[in-house]
Motif scaffolding. Structure first.
Motif, mmCIF file in Angstrom:
data_model
loop_
_atom_site.group_PDB
_atom_site.id
_atom_site.type_symbol
_atom_site.label_atom_id
_atom_site.label_comp_id
_atom_site.label_asym_id
_atom_site.label_seq_id
_atom_site.Cartn_x
_atom_site.Cartn_y
_atom_site.Cartn_z
ATOM 1 N N GLN A 58 -8.947 10.642 -7.365
ATOM 2 C CA GLN A 58 -8.348 11.942 -7.572
ATOM 3 C C GLN A 58 -9.426 13.015 -7.488
ATOM 4 O OE1 GLN A 58 -6.608 12.100 -11.443
ATOM 5 N NE2 GLN A 58 -8.488 11.617 -12.498
ATOM 6 N N ARG A 59 -8.984 14.232 -7.287
ATOM 7 C CA ARG A 59 -9.900 15.370 -7.218
ATOM 8 C C ARG A 59 -9.403 16.427 -8.191
ATOM 9 N NH1 ARG A 59 -10.898 19.184 -1.889
ATOM 10 N NH2 ARG A 59 -12.432 20.561 -2.863
ATOM 11 N N THR A 108 0.831 -1.211 0.000
ATOM 12 C CA THR A 108 0.000 0.000 0.000
ATOM 13 C C THR A 108 0.862 1.257 0.000
ATOM 14 O OG1 THR A 108 -1.760 -1.183 1.158
ATOM 15 C CG2 THR A 108 -1.835 1.218 1.226
ATOM 16 N N VAL A 109 1.911 1.254 0.797
ATOM 17 C CA VAL A 109 2.815 2.409 0.834
ATOM 18 C C VAL A 109 3.489 2.596 -0.523
ATOM 19 C CG1 VAL A 109 4.942 3.324 1.862
ATOM 20 C CG2 VAL A 109 3.190 2.292 3.320
ATOM 21 N N ALA A 110 3.878 1.521 -1.175
ATOM 22 C CA ALA A 110 4.522 1.609 -2.493
ATOM 23 C C ALA A 110 3.564 2.205 -3.527
ATOM 24 C CB ALA A 110 4.997 0.236 -2.943
ATOM 25 N N ILE A 111 2.324 1.765 -3.514
ATOM 26 C CA ILE A 111 1.338 2.296 -4.466
ATOM 27 C C ILE A 111 1.088 3.777 -4.190
ATOM 28 C CG2 ILE A 111 -1.065 2.156 -5.219
ATOM 29 C CD1 ILE A 111 -0.856 -0.895 -4.695
ATOM 30 N N TRP A 112 0.973 4.138 -2.924
ATOM 31 C CA TRP A 112 0.782 5.543 -2.565
ATOM 32 C C TRP A 112 1.969 6.387 -3.030
ATOM 33 C CZ3 TRP A 112 3.946 8.321 0.766
ATOM 34 C CH2 TRP A 112 3.525 9.630 1.048
ATOM 35 N N ALA A 113 3.196 5.924 -2.786
ATOM 36 C CA ALA A 113 4.387 6.692 -3.163
ATOM 37 C C ALA A 113 4.481 6.862 -4.669
ATOM 38 C CB ALA A 113 5.636 5.997 -2.640
ATOM 39 N N PRO A 162 -1.081 17.631 -2.317
ATOM 40 C CA PRO A 162 -0.116 16.572 -2.003
ATOM 41 C C PRO A 162 1.207 16.772 -2.736
ATOM 42 C CG PRO A 162 -2.243 15.628 -2.595
ATOM 43 C CD PRO A 162 -2.315 17.089 -2.888
ATOM 44 N N ALA A 163 2.294 16.623 -2.000
ATOM 45 C CA ALA A 163 3.663 16.665 -2.518
ATOM 46 C C ALA A 163 4.106 18.059 -2.955
ATOM 47 C CB ALA A 163 3.855 15.667 -3.655
ATOM 48 N N VAL A 164 3.324 19.089 -2.683
ATOM 49 C CA VAL A 164 3.717 20.453 -3.041
ATOM 50 C C VAL A 164 4.103 21.185 -1.753
ATOM 51 C CG1 VAL A 164 3.035 22.626 -4.133
ATOM 52 C CG2 VAL A 164 2.100 20.454 -4.976
ATOM 53 N N THR A 222 0.388 15.960 -6.994
ATOM 54 C CA THR A 222 -0.407 17.023 -7.606
ATOM 55 C C THR A 222 0.072 17.248 -9.026
ATOM 56 O OG1 THR A 222 -0.704 18.106 -5.459
ATOM 57 C CG2 THR A 222 -1.071 19.449 -7.413
ATOM 58 N N ASP A 223 -0.868 17.356 -9.950
ATOM 59 C CA ASP A 223 -0.580 17.726 -11.337
ATOM 60 C C ASP A 223 -1.275 19.047 -11.598
ATOM 61 O OD1 ASP A 223 0.680 15.266 -11.672
ATOM 62 O OD2 ASP A 223 -1.135 14.302 -12.409
ATOM 63 N N ALA A 224 -0.591 19.958 -12.275
ATOM 64 C CA ALA A 224 -1.175 21.266 -12.569
ATOM 65 C C ALA A 224 -0.913 21.614 -14.026
ATOM 66 C CB ALA A 224 -0.565 22.333 -11.661
ATOM 67 N N ASP A 225 -1.947 22.143 -14.668
ATOM 68 C CA ASP A 225 -1.795 22.681 -16.019
ATOM 69 C C ASP A 225 -2.568 23.991 -16.089
ATOM 70 O OD1 ASP A 225 -4.502 22.008 -16.418
ATOM 71 O OD2 ASP A 225 -4.013 20.143 -17.438
ATOM 72 N N ALA A 226 -2.730 24.530 -17.263
ATOM 73 C CA ALA A 226 -3.377 25.835 -17.411
ATOM 74 C C ALA A 226 -4.859 25.795 -17.046
ATOM 75 C CB ALA A 226 -3.208 26.342 -18.835
ATOM 76 N N ASP A 227 -5.478 24.615 -17.037
ATOM 77 C CA ASP A 227 -6.913 24.504 -16.790
ATOM 78 C C ASP A 227 -7.278 24.147 -15.361
ATOM 79 O OD1 ASP A 227 -7.458 25.011 -19.501
ATOM 80 O OD2 ASP A 227 -7.098 22.898 -19.974
ATOM 81 N N GLU A 228 -6.476 23.283 -14.721
ATOM 82 C CA GLU A 228 -6.904 22.744 -13.424
ATOM 83 C C GLU A 228 -5.748 22.197 -12.616
ATOM 84 O OE1 GLU A 228 -9.528 19.525 -14.377
ATOM 85 O OE2 GLU A 228 -7.913 18.271 -15.133
ATOM 86 N N LEU A 229 -6.067 21.934 -11.356
ATOM 87 C CA LEU A 229 -5.224 21.165 -10.455
ATOM 88 C C LEU A 229 -5.818 19.770 -10.374
ATOM 89 C CD1 LEU A 229 -4.908 23.658 -7.490
ATOM 90 C CD2 LEU A 229 -3.011 22.805 -8.847
ATOM 91 N N ARG A 230 -4.983 18.747 -10.350
ATOM 92 C CA ARG A 230 -5.468 17.385 -10.139
ATOM 93 C C ARG A 230 -4.718 16.832 -8.932
ATOM 94 N NH1 ARG A 230 -4.965 14.973 -15.083
ATOM 95 N NH2 ARG A 230 -2.933 14.131 -14.593
ATOM 96 N N LEU A 231 -5.460 16.587 -7.840
ATOM 97 C CA LEU A 231 -4.898 16.072 -6.607
ATOM 98 C C LEU A 231 -5.089 14.562 -6.602
ATOM 99 C CD1 LEU A 231 -6.492 18.703 -4.206
ATOM 100 C CD2 LEU A 231 -4.468 18.929 -5.629
ATOM 101 N N ARG A 232 -3.990 13.833 -6.616
ATOM 102 C CA ARG A 232 -4.042 12.372 -6.696
ATOM 103 C C ARG A 232 -3.708 11.770 -5.341
ATOM 104 N NH1 ARG A 232 -2.204 10.242 -12.182
ATOM 105 N NH2 ARG A 232 -1.239 8.712 -10.827
#
Length: 125
Positions: free
Chosen positions: A70-71, A45-50, A102-104, A55-65
């Protein structure tokens, strides 16, 4: 929007390495008795989480994984980007909610804002 225009933030990959080491370290314990087999789920579980969380960000949105799911948050919903007392980046939304990114880290905010194609006030460049 191409993936090259997306900024990715992930946790340190040392978490993944530690989870792999823990998995192999737990194999003798899990192999000793059948009812100890679920012990292997913890490092897995820890490996999959890591590998997945961030967080992914582009010009349109933030994607929190997260570990599961995801959100997506459009930039039009973000009223403010801030740093909490622990040094994590937080998006304050237009409805008053707070979303920890996350991770930012707080020091990553200029890179996060650059994903929108804009610059921070007072930023050099």
């Amino acid at each position: 929007m191409s993936s090259s225009d997306t900024v990715h933030f992930r946790h340190n990959q040392a978490f993944l390495a530690a989870a792999i080491v823990a998995f192999f370290g737990a194999l003798p314990v899990a192999g000793a008795r059948w009812y100890l087999l679920p012990v292997l789920l913890v490092p897995l579980t820890v490996a999959i989480w890591a590998w997945r969380a961030g967080t992914d960000a582009d010009a349109d949105e933030l994607r929190l994984r997260a570990l599961f799911g995801q959100r997506r948050i459009g930039w039009d919903r973000v009223a403010e980007l801030a740093v909490d007392p622990r040094g994590r980046a937080v998006a304050l939304l237009d409805d008053g909610q707070r979303a920890v990114l996350p991770a930012v880290r707080g020091t990553d905010l200029p890179r996060l804002v650059s994903a929108t194609g804009q610059t921070l006030p007072g930023a050099a460049g």
